[in-house]
Enzyme design. Sequence first.
Site, PDB file in Angstrom:
ATOM      1  N   GLN A 221       0.551  -0.675   0.479  1.00 56.70           N
ATOM      2  CA  GLN A 221       0.032  -0.080  -0.010  1.00 56.70           C
ATOM      3  C   GLN A 221       1.094   1.791  -0.176  1.00 56.70           C
ATOM      4  O   GLN A 221       0.164   2.560  -0.244  1.00 56.70           O
ATOM      5  CB  GLN A 221      -0.997  -0.414   1.615  1.00 56.70           C
ATOM      6  CG  GLN A 221      -1.783  -1.310   1.223  1.00 56.70           C
ATOM      7  CD  GLN A 221      -2.394  -1.017   2.595  1.00 56.70           C
ATOM      8  OE1 GLN A 221      -2.332  -2.319   3.366  1.00 56.70           O
ATOM      9  NE2 GLN A 221      -3.235  -0.055   3.424  1.00 56.70           N
ATOM     10  N   CYS A 369      -7.939   1.865   9.207  1.00 60.24           N
ATOM     11  CA  CYS A 369      -8.232   2.476  10.833  1.00 60.24           C
ATOM     12  C   CYS A 369      -6.577   3.256  11.149  1.00 60.24           C
ATOM     13  O   CYS A 369      -5.701   2.691  10.011  1.00 60.24           O
ATOM     14  CB  CYS A 369      -8.300   1.336  11.929  1.00 60.24           C
ATOM     15  SG  CYS A 369      -7.547   2.320  13.376  1.00 60.24           S
ATOM     16  N   GLU A 738     -12.248   4.729   5.686  1.00 56.06           N
ATOM     17  CA  GLU A 738     -12.164   3.250   7.319  1.00 56.06           C
ATOM     18  C   GLU A 738     -13.570   4.223   8.112  1.00 56.06           C
ATOM     19  O   GLU A 738     -13.430   3.124   9.319  1.00 56.06           O
ATOM     20  CB  GLU A 738     -11.203   3.689   8.311  1.00 56.06           C
ATOM     21  CG  GLU A 738     -10.438   5.112   8.522  1.00 56.06           C
ATOM     22  CD  GLU A 738      -9.350   5.470   9.152  1.00 56.06           C
ATOM     23  OE1 GLU A 738      -8.482   4.801   8.773  1.00 56.06           O
ATOM     24  OE2 GLU A 738      -9.034   6.017   9.894  1.00 56.06           O
TER      25      GLU A 738
END
Length: 794
Positions: A221, A369, A738
Amino acid sequence: MTIDEIKIGGMGASRRRVEDNRFIRGRGNYVDDVVLPGMLHMEILRSPLAHARIRSIDVSKAWEIPGVRLVLTGDMMATRNLAWMPTLSYDTQAVLATDKVRFQGQEVAAVIADDPYIAKDACEAIVVDYEPLPVIVNPMQAMADSAPLIRDDKENQPDNKVFDWEVGDREATERAFAEADVVSKLELHYPRSHPSPLEPCGSIADFDRSTGKLTVYMTTQAPHIIRAAVALVAELPEHMIRIISPDLGGGFGNKVPVYPGYVISILASILTERPVKWIEDKTGNLISTGFGRDVYLQGEMALRKDGRILGVRMHTISDHGAFFSDAQPSKFKIGLMHSAFACYDIPSAHLTATGMYTNKAPGGVAYRCSFRVTEAMFFQERMVQAAADDLGMDQAEFRRVNFVRDDDFPHRTAFGFLTDSGQYGKCLDVGLEAIGYEQFLKDQEEARKKGRLLGIGISTMTEPLGAGNSREYDILGIKMFDSAELRVHMTGKAILRTGAKTQGQGHETTWAQIVAHELGIPADDIVVEEGDTDTAPFGMGTYASRSTPVAGAAVAMVSRKIRAKARKIAAHLLEVSEEDVEWELGRFYVRSQPDRGVTIQDCSMAAYSNVPDGMEPGLENTAYYDPPNLTWPFACYIATVEVDPETGVWDVLRMVAVDDCGVRINPMIVEGQIMGGLTEAYAMASMQFITFDADGNCVGSNYMDYLLPTAWETPGFELHEVVTPCPHHPIGAKGIGECATVGGPAAFVNAVMDAVKHLGVRNVDMPMLPDRVHQAVTTGSDVSGMPPVRTDAP
Ligand code: CDP
């Protein structure tokens, strides 16, 4: 003619996701789809034991298997100084174990062979002689004086403690508690969970000795951070490293850390001078890659009789597994846990945090998160419900009394964050109206008389999304900002690249919409590329819902730079001074003669063929964006449930979500993000159980045991919106990715607790499996989810 922004796929258009054309046709290009000439395959041998000294490793039989090209052990890695690697939290992690194994599933050896099946067979031919050691499976056990030392590899590490950390004002909080009419207390465990993306982790390392260039296709990512990490760990020059993160089958934080498999495949390619592919299997992913959560939370709230919160005290004990390897800003040891209670006007707060090593795979990864906000908001909303109950106050009213008011922004929270916008009361009202709150309370009362257990749970929260700014936020000292590069071609078509990296969130669709909004170029004329460090501008990648707040802002800013240059070109084409040129979407015109104008496409053509004297040709630019603050979206989630007292099974009757993520770029994608997030929230609350037995065996290492809800189990969600633009974001957007995963779990748990609280139950730890709920209903007492500890163990 004025351009219709929705028609060109600009801001607010529910434009279909362009990336789905290839995904639904099976034309996605994931790491495992990449095949390079001469490619070898790597398999990793993992430890069956959670804690054991390695007496010896015999690889001779593995070498004898035809097709085996290389067998690597920790000792061989050590000759290259690669047996250990630094983590993203300033710890070290074994790449291949040399001295001990410290969790079940740890990497012990690797085989590189002509095909993956030979490599797997060869792994089974490796003989490891282990001397089992006592195992620690929870942080309380790790604190005991007699606990075995897990990290005996580290100098100055006398015990199993990772850190002690604190934030807030201890004295002011103590004063608040001294003045309190009521003190409410709560303890709970946010269990380990695993992000379990559909695609596990993997890499293909391709070292070209002739050029000295290392290319790695990798499930990451954050490709640029990985490039920096590889440069540091492998001591290779950064400009000779190219990280390509192709299509990712989900990430959810699981693809942020640096995993041993990446490093081993790189060394293997350097040694074999062949490309080396490593793709872990699902169990490998579930037992060895970054887990989320695993925090014990204790808290107290000082309350006045009229319902006002005077102060909050919190203590967390987090289980980090054997290596402290989650990525988080270096200032904040327990991430953004101290964002708890940010939507409430609380005068004082104090948080202490202790992190411990245990014999588990590294934990603490921010699963969908922002650095622990999930645990923070879960605790917040469970605590708020407990406090309302202790005061005998309606849970909605208790929230309303304590919310930060709309006219109180910017608001400094007791832990020091600066929240800047929101309409908390309005979101709550929309949610209560949608669920039919008053009527439900009456129905609940009636149902209870008949022995039926109905409950309603509310979760309201604002969370900090979009790290940086760079003053506060960094990973390993690398400051958190992001970037976008826009090249407008001669014919008005364009290519946009950013330092973010989509994992399925739809950046290819939404980034083009921001450009369309800023320049009036139809979104279909813009191609978006991410994930290749040789072509994309430097960025910190995608996690913590930071794409829209940071990279998305950079997209707007680079578009404005392009517009500023195009304005000069327009003035030249229109033969007026720049001050006389006005802009409307997609077109410049002469102020006094609105019919005399040129389109953005006219300007791009002129940029390459007819620029004013002294102007550089071309129409391209780059913007680096360092946000002044985090963005603060708000959400109100309300669930109603019915608990079956005979079985402990609970059904969701309705789930209402009200999200305020500021200006929505693509409403359809935003709704998709919320639905996906609520699904994960429901999964964590109801069924996702991945734990460890007393010997450190991972229970839940496959998808028969660790459950992902299908459409069959997932409840329906009713979505509503409120829009409070972010005051500092160029297009007023806040993150959304999120929110629902962060805020959703507490709504489900609060609802079940509301249904059973009259029986004397205050807390059932997640996942609220039927047997746990049944136990709570029949015994009228709380149910803890703490993993078992061997009574004969230290
Ligand atoms: O960082 P990540 O992409 O996971 O999260 P995000 O920035 O919250 O964005 C998730 C998706 O929702 C992206 O495609 C965004 O562009 C889109 N989004 C939107 O359309 N409007 C917003 N206000 C926020 C996000």
